[in-house]
Design a protein around this motif. Structure first.
Motif, PDB file in Angstrom:
ATOM      1  N   SER A 128       0.804  -1.224   0.000  1.00  0.00           N
ATOM      2  CA  SER A 128       0.000   0.000   0.000  1.00  0.00           C
ATOM      3  C   SER A 128       0.836   1.274   0.000  1.00  0.00           C
ATOM      4  O   SER A 128       0.304   2.351  -0.238  1.00  0.00           O
ATOM      5  CB  SER A 128      -0.956   0.006   1.194  1.00  0.00           C
ATOM      6  N   LEU A 162       0.440  -2.940  -6.153  1.00  0.00           N
ATOM      7  CA  LEU A 162      -1.016  -2.980  -6.172  1.00  0.00           C
ATOM      8  C   LEU A 162      -1.513  -2.472  -7.523  1.00  0.00           C
ATOM      9  O   LEU A 162      -0.950  -1.530  -8.083  1.00  0.00           O
ATOM     10  CB  LEU A 162      -1.606  -2.086  -5.075  1.00  0.00           C
ATOM     11  N   ARG A 187      -5.592  -1.037  -4.986  1.00  0.00           N
ATOM     12  CA  ARG A 187      -5.537   0.175  -4.140  1.00  0.00           C
ATOM     13  C   ARG A 187      -6.920   0.486  -3.565  1.00  0.00           C
ATOM     14  O   ARG A 187      -7.047   0.814  -2.383  1.00  0.00           O
ATOM     15  CB  ARG A 187      -5.009   1.370  -4.937  1.00  0.00           C
ATOM     16  N   TRP A 209      -7.633  -2.091  -0.918  1.00  0.00           N
ATOM     17  CA  TRP A 209      -6.844  -1.805   0.275  1.00  0.00           C
ATOM     18  C   TRP A 209      -7.473  -0.660   1.074  1.00  0.00           C
ATOM     19  O   TRP A 209      -7.559  -0.716   2.301  1.00  0.00           O
ATOM     20  CB  TRP A 209      -5.389  -1.480  -0.069  1.00  0.00           C
ATOM     21  N   GLN A 210      -7.887   0.403   0.392  1.00  0.00           N
ATOM     22  CA  GLN A 210      -8.480   1.545   1.096  1.00  0.00           C
ATOM     23  C   GLN A 210      -9.749   1.124   1.835  1.00  0.00           C
ATOM     24  O   GLN A 210      -9.980   1.559   2.970  1.00  0.00           O
ATOM     25  CB  GLN A 210      -8.759   2.681   0.110  1.00  0.00           C
ATOM     26  N   ASP A 217      -8.607  -0.920   4.833  1.00  0.00           N
ATOM     27  CA  ASP A 217      -7.984  -0.058   5.841  1.00  0.00           C
ATOM     28  C   ASP A 217      -9.048   0.688   6.646  1.00  0.00           C
ATOM     29  O   ASP A 217      -8.944   0.784   7.877  1.00  0.00           O
ATOM     30  CB  ASP A 217      -7.018   0.918   5.158  1.00  0.00           C
TER      31      ASP A 217
END
Length: 145
Positions: free
Chosen positions: A48, A98, A103, A106-107, A110
């Motif tokens: 990330s 990524l 991405r 991942w966001q 997160d």
């Protein structure tokens, strides 16, 4: 007034183990709701930062043996979350990155992970991070080769 029970030498190890297992269990619950494993989350977390990472470094960051990491990265590639590129500085090595979809994923992960963290008092997270970081440095400094 009874005297305090003396601390056993393994008290710290017991506390660290218990905290790690409880944290991992909580994290796994959040990740499972998002369709992600703890190992995949660790790989995605490493990637990330937007930099390409060699498989060796990813294996260390994810606490996985290299063959297991390779299978996991293959799965992430199949899901279009990760792509591999040849390292421009060492064409014998491969860097993982990524994808744009990775991405976004991942966001989302997160945000879910942050929302699922237990609340700590102001400054406690920084203090805990500092203490654990110091412990890691001390333990790495005393590791036998």
């Amino acid at each position: 007034m009874p005297s305090p029970t003396p601390r056993r030498p393994d008290d710290l190890v017991q506390l660290l183990t218990r905290a790690e297992r409880l944290a991992a269990r909580r994290l796994q619950g959040v990740l499972e709701a998002e369709g992600c494993s703890l190992d995949a989350w660790r790989v995605l977390a490493s990637l990330s930062d937007g930099e390409g990472h060699h498989m060796t470094g990813l294996a260390e960051a994810a606490f996985l043996p290299p063959p297991t990491l390779t299978k996991l990265v293959d799965q992430l590639v199949d899901q279009n979350l990760v792509h591999r590129r040849v390292d421009p500085f060492d064409r014998r090595r491969i860097l993982a990155h990524l994808t744009p979809r990775g991405r976004e994923y991942w966001q989302r992960l997160d945000r879910a992970v942050r929302a699922g963290r237990p609340p700590l008092d102001d400054g406690d997270e920084d203090l805990l991070r500092s203490l654990l970081g110091g412990l890691v440095v001390a333990l790495e400094g005393t590791a036998r080769v």
